[in-house]
Write a protein that holds these residues in place. Structure first.
Motif, PDB file in Angstrom:
ATOM      1  N   ILE A   1       0.841  -1.190   0.000  1.00 42.08           N
ATOM      2  CA  ILE A   1       0.000   0.000   0.000  1.00 42.08           C
ATOM      3  C   ILE A   1       0.876   1.240   0.000  1.00 42.08           C
ATOM      4  CG2 ILE A   1      -1.520   1.373   1.476  1.00 42.08           C
ATOM      5  CD1 ILE A   1      -3.052  -0.642   0.033  1.00 42.08           C
ATOM      6  N   ALA A   2       0.595   2.144  -0.906  1.00 44.00           N
ATOM      7  CA  ALA A   2       1.346   3.391  -0.948  1.00 44.00           C
ATOM      8  C   ALA A   2       0.969   4.265   0.230  1.00 44.00           C
ATOM      9  CB  ALA A   2       1.043   4.131  -2.249  1.00 44.00           C
ATOM     10  N   LEU A   3       1.952   5.000   0.705  1.00 45.85           N
ATOM     11  CA  LEU A   3       1.688   5.901   1.814  1.00 45.85           C
ATOM     12  C   LEU A   3       1.619   7.303   1.278  1.00 45.85           C
ATOM     13  CD1 LEU A   3       3.907   4.497   4.617  1.00 45.85           C
ATOM     14  CD2 LEU A   3       1.638   3.887   3.862  1.00 45.85           C
ATOM     15  N   ALA A   4       0.495   7.963   1.465  1.00 53.34           N
ATOM     16  CA  ALA A   4       0.351   9.324   1.005  1.00 53.34           C
ATOM     17  C   ALA A   4      -0.240  10.156   2.106  1.00 53.34           C
ATOM     18  CB  ALA A   4      -0.567   9.368  -0.215  1.00 53.34           C
ATOM     19  N   ALA A   5       0.311  11.317   2.318  1.00 55.71           N
ATOM     20  CA  ALA A   5      -0.279  12.231   3.288  1.00 55.71           C
ATOM     21  C   ALA A   5      -1.367  13.009   2.587  1.00 55.71           C
ATOM     22  CB  ALA A   5       0.778  13.178   3.826  1.00 55.71           C
ATOM     23  N   VAL A   6      -2.512  13.067   3.176  1.00 58.80           N
ATOM     24  CA  VAL A   6      -3.639  13.764   2.575  1.00 58.80           C
ATOM     25  C   VAL A   6      -3.397  15.261   2.651  1.00 58.80           C
ATOM     26  CG1 VAL A   6      -6.107  14.172   2.713  1.00 58.80           C
ATOM     27  CG2 VAL A   6      -5.188  11.932   3.230  1.00 58.80           C
ATOM     28  N   THR A   7      -3.613  15.955   1.546  1.00 57.21           N
ATOM     29  CA  THR A   7      -3.325  17.376   1.535  1.00 57.21           C
ATOM     30  C   THR A   7      -4.573  18.229   1.360  1.00 57.21           C
ATOM     31  OG1 THR A   7      -2.859  17.212  -0.830  1.00 57.21           O
ATOM     32  CG2 THR A   7      -0.993  17.050   0.656  1.00 57.21           C
ATOM     33  N   ALA A   8      -5.718  17.620   1.183  1.00 54.40           N
ATOM     34  CA  ALA A   8      -6.933  18.411   1.040  1.00 54.40           C
ATOM     35  C   ALA A   8      -7.314  19.046   2.362  1.00 54.40           C
ATOM     36  CB  ALA A   8      -8.088  17.531   0.553  1.00 54.40           C
TER      37      ALA A   8
ATOM     38  N   ASP B   1      -8.526  -2.563   3.454  1.00 50.73           N
ATOM     39  CA  ASP B   1      -7.398  -1.634   3.371  1.00 50.73           C
ATOM     40  C   ASP B   1      -6.606  -1.594   4.676  1.00 50.73           C
ATOM     41  OD1 ASP B   1      -5.709   0.563   2.981  1.00 50.73           O
ATOM     42  OD2 ASP B   1      -7.212   1.649   1.813  1.00 50.73           O
ATOM     43  N   PRO B   2      -5.301  -1.910   4.661  1.00 53.60           N
ATOM     44  CA  PRO B   2      -4.484  -1.832   5.873  1.00 53.60           C
ATOM     45  C   PRO B   2      -4.232  -0.403   6.346  1.00 53.60           C
ATOM     46  CG  PRO B   2      -3.455  -3.264   4.244  1.00 53.60           C
ATOM     47  CD  PRO B   2      -4.554  -2.516   3.554  1.00 53.60           C
ATOM     48  N   LEU B   3      -4.623   0.567   5.545  1.00 53.80           N
ATOM     49  CA  LEU B   3      -4.609   1.970   5.956  1.00 53.80           C
ATOM     50  C   LEU B   3      -3.213   2.479   6.292  1.00 53.80           C
ATOM     51  CD1 LEU B   3      -7.707   3.057   8.035  1.00 53.80           C
ATOM     52  CD2 LEU B   3      -6.167   4.598   6.812  1.00 53.80           C
ATOM     53  N   GLU B   4      -2.248   2.076   5.490  1.00 56.28           N
ATOM     54  CA  GLU B   4      -0.912   2.614   5.680  1.00 56.28           C
ATOM     55  C   GLU B   4      -0.734   3.912   4.911  1.00 56.28           C
ATOM     56  OE1 GLU B   4       1.387  -0.738   4.589  1.00 56.28           O
ATOM     57  OE2 GLU B   4       0.945  -1.781   6.459  1.00 56.28           O
TER      58      GLU B   4
ATOM     59  N   VAL C   1       2.472  19.598   9.891  1.00 56.49           N
ATOM     60  CA  VAL C   1       2.813  18.178   9.857  1.00 56.49           C
ATOM     61  C   VAL C   1       3.431  17.826   8.507  1.00 56.49           C
ATOM     62  CG1 VAL C   1       1.958  15.821  10.067  1.00 56.49           C
ATOM     63  CG2 VAL C   1       0.908  17.656  11.412  1.00 56.49           C
ATOM     64  N   THR C   2       4.563  17.151   8.550  1.00 53.71           N
ATOM     65  CA  THR C   2       5.239  16.702   7.340  1.00 53.71           C
ATOM     66  C   THR C   2       5.475  15.207   7.429  1.00 53.71           C
ATOM     67  OG1 THR C   2       6.397  18.821   7.224  1.00 53.71           O
ATOM     68  CG2 THR C   2       7.231  17.048   5.845  1.00 53.71           C
ATOM     69  N   SER C   3       5.091  14.477   6.395  1.00 54.10           N
ATOM     70  CA  SER C   3       5.291  13.029   6.367  1.00 54.10           C
ATOM     71  C   SER C   3       6.628  12.697   5.704  1.00 54.10           C
ATOM     72  CB  SER C   3       4.153  12.354   5.602  1.00 54.10           C
ATOM     73  OG  SER C   3       4.386  10.965   5.510  1.00 54.10           O
ATOM     74  N   LEU C   4       7.396  11.831   6.350  1.00 53.33           N
ATOM     75  CA  LEU C   4       8.661  11.397   5.766  1.00 53.33           C
ATOM     76  C   LEU C   4       8.456  10.457   4.596  1.00 53.33           C
ATOM     77  CD1 LEU C   4      10.763  10.662   8.995  1.00 53.33           C
ATOM     78  CD2 LEU C   4      11.127  12.529   7.363  1.00 53.33           C
ATOM     79  N   THR C   5       7.323   9.781   4.559  1.00 55.60           N
ATOM     80  CA  THR C   5       7.067   8.786   3.522  1.00 55.60           C
ATOM     81  C   THR C   5       6.337   9.434   2.358  1.00 55.60           C
ATOM     82  OG1 THR C   5       6.887   7.124   5.256  1.00 55.60           O
ATOM     83  CG2 THR C   5       6.130   6.504   3.066  1.00 55.60           C
ATOM     84  N   GLU C   6       6.948   9.373   1.200  1.00 47.99           N
ATOM     85  CA  GLU C   6       6.383  10.000   0.010  1.00 47.99           C
ATOM     86  C   GLU C   6       5.178   9.221  -0.508  1.00 47.99           C
ATOM     87  OE1 GLU C   6       7.392  12.766  -1.284  1.00 47.99           O
ATOM     88  OE2 GLU C   6       9.305  13.097  -0.247  1.00 47.99           O
ATOM     89  N   PRO C   7       4.280   9.891  -1.219  1.00 47.19           N
ATOM     90  CA  PRO C   7       3.169   9.180  -1.851  1.00 47.19           C
ATOM     91  C   PRO C   7       3.697   8.077  -2.777  1.00 47.19           C
ATOM     92  CG  PRO C   7       2.795  11.538  -1.912  1.00 47.19           C
ATOM     93  CD  PRO C   7       4.200  11.346  -1.420  1.00 47.19           C
ATOM     94  N   GLY C   8       3.080   6.911  -2.698  1.00 47.16           N
ATOM     95  CA  GLY C   8       3.472   5.799  -3.544  1.00 47.16           C
ATOM     96  C   GLY C   8       4.636   4.980  -3.021  1.00 47.16           C
ATOM     97  N   GLN C   9       5.116   5.308  -1.841  1.00 48.50           N
ATOM     98  CA  GLN C   9       6.285   4.629  -1.286  1.00 48.50           C
ATOM     99  C   GLN C   9       5.878   3.655  -0.186  1.00 48.50           C
ATOM    100  OE1 GLN C   9       9.063   7.332   0.551  1.00 48.50           O
ATOM    101  NE2 GLN C   9      10.797   6.020   0.047  1.00 48.50           N
ATOM    102  N   GLU C  10       6.416   2.444  -0.234  1.00 45.18           N
ATOM    103  CA  GLU C  10       6.148   1.489   0.826  1.00 45.18           C
ATOM    104  C   GLU C  10       6.878   1.940   2.089  1.00 45.18           C
ATOM    105  OE1 GLU C  10       7.182  -2.411  -0.337  1.00 45.18           O
ATOM    106  OE2 GLU C  10       5.667  -2.548  -1.917  1.00 45.18           O
ATOM    107  N   PRO C  11       6.233   1.868   3.237  1.00 43.57           N
ATOM    108  CA  PRO C  11       6.826   2.430   4.446  1.00 43.57           C
ATOM    109  C   PRO C  11       8.144   1.798   4.852  1.00 43.57           C
ATOM    110  CG  PRO C  11       4.912   1.087   4.981  1.00 43.57           C
ATOM    111  CD  PRO C  11       4.907   1.273   3.497  1.00 43.57           C
ATOM    112  N   HIS C  12       8.227   0.479   4.773  1.00 43.06           N
ATOM    113  CA  HIS C  12       9.442  -0.180   5.250  1.00 43.06           C
ATOM    114  C   HIS C  12      10.607  -0.012   4.296  1.00 43.06           C
ATOM    115  CE1 HIS C  12       7.762  -3.168   2.538  1.00 43.06           C
ATOM    116  NE2 HIS C  12       8.964  -3.695   2.458  1.00 43.06           N
ATOM    117  N   ASP C  13      10.336   0.432   3.065  1.00 38.56           N
ATOM    118  CA  ASP C  13      11.403   0.644   2.089  1.00 38.56           C
ATOM    119  C   ASP C  13      12.006   2.040   2.198  1.00 38.56           C
ATOM    120  OD1 ASP C  13      11.160  -1.872   1.051  1.00 38.56           O
ATOM    121  OD2 ASP C  13       9.834  -1.284  -0.590  1.00 38.56           O
TER     122      ASP C  13
END
Length: 318
Positions: free
Chosen positions: A11-18, A286-289, A63-75
């Motif tokens: 699952i890609a991790l994306a921070a919601v920006t809306a 959805d694992p909601l990552e 708030v800033t997310s370190l994980t970019e949209p489309g990126q697996e968290p553990h990678d």
């Protein structure tokens, strides 16, 4: 505690920006946007942490997310720019053991406020979270067993983490402590209502067993008296043995299983193969990552509502 991160999802991790109460209105993946603002600057490791920070901090936080949209968290591998971003921030919120690169960077940073969500609730061993994506065993120091990191999928445990985050924000930014306290209480109340909705919706079902592509839902299953059976364990890219597929077909008949769940950004090939062979349906759980354009909801609550609806249909809720 030393919890190694298994390969649990694509699952890609994306921070919601809306902009909106249910979204991460102030969240950004642009490292240049973090730090040195007139707000309380929080770096979050991935979506479930970023969502908590935004809901508790509201207008007082950036708030800033370190994980970019489309990126697996553990990678995730922390860049030099992101390390600098950490140093310029006021706080870091993460789940230790989920992303080793994040753990290392935060540990080496000079931040005064480092909030580890794994210390704010109890992680448990669900028996099938045994290896990370490199095949290395994951152990807790205390028990010698793997600990399941998917605590955010249990609204009760997620609420426990929220309370701890709220307390940490109050201490780190006392000028806005009253608002953090109020926002935390409101979030915990919403999570309590969600827990009640899940408990009521799943207490009377034809079946208590559900099949998933990989084992992300151990806490959710335990909370609501269900049994999760994962096709491939913690690694959604691994291939199940023919014996495992036959075992699941037999169990589907015995336990009245109707549906095989898969994830939006992970191949559904194995799930569909099992479904075709066993005469079952397929659906998304959805694992909601992360939140993406394929998510069945705009934020944590929206996706959890969609997960509940899918489970009620699959389990034959009355």
């Amino acid at each position: 505690m030393n919890v190694r991160r298994p390969h649990i999802s694509g699952i890609a991790l994306a921070a919601v920006t809306a902009v909106g109460i249910g979204t991460l209105s102030a969240c950004s993946s642009d490292s240049a946007a973090a730090g040195n603002t007139d707000k309380f600057d929080v770096v979050a490791s991935f979506y479930p942490m970023a969502f908590l920070a935004e809901q508790i901090g509201k207008d007082h936080v950036k708030v800033t997310s370190l994980t970019e949209p489309g990126q697996e968290p553990h990678d995730l591998e922390i860049s030099a720019r992101q390390r600098a971003q950490l140093e310029d921030s006021d706080a870091a919120l993460y789940l230790k053991g989920l992303q080793p690169s994040v753990d290392e960077a935060i540990g080496q940073s000079g931040l005064d406020t480092k909030i580890d969500a794994a210390t704010l609730t109890k992680l448990e061993d669900h028996g099938d979270v045994e290896h990370d994506h490199e095949g290395e065993e994951a152990h807790s120091e205390e028990e010698g067993h793997a600990l399941d990191p998917h605590v955010w999928l249990d609204p009760v445990k997620y609420a426990e983490i929220a309370k701890g985050v709220g307390t940490a924000f109050e201490k780190a930014d006392p000028d806005h402590a009253a608002d953090y306290k109020k926002n935390t209480e409101a979030l915990v109340k919403r999570l309590g209502a969600l827990n009640t909705e899940f408990a009521d919706g799943l207490k009377d079902t034809r079946s208590k067993v559900f099949f998933t592509n990989h084992s992300a839902f151990g806490y959710l299953a335990e909370r609501y008296g269900l049994t999760q059976e994962a096709i491939t364990g913690v690694d959604p890219d691994s291939e199940p043995s023919p014996a495992r597929m036959k075992e699941l077909q037999k169990e589907a008949r015995a336990d009245g299983v109707t549906t095989v769940f898969y994830e939006t950004l992970v191949s559904d090939e194995t799930a569909r193969t099992l479904a075709d062979d066993a005469g079952l349906k397929t659906d998304v759980l959805d694992p909601l990552e992360g939140i993406t354009d394929k998510s069945k909801g705009d934020d944590y609550f929206g996706v959890m509502e969609a997960n509940l609806a899918a489970l009620k249909t699959a389990l034959g809720a009355k």
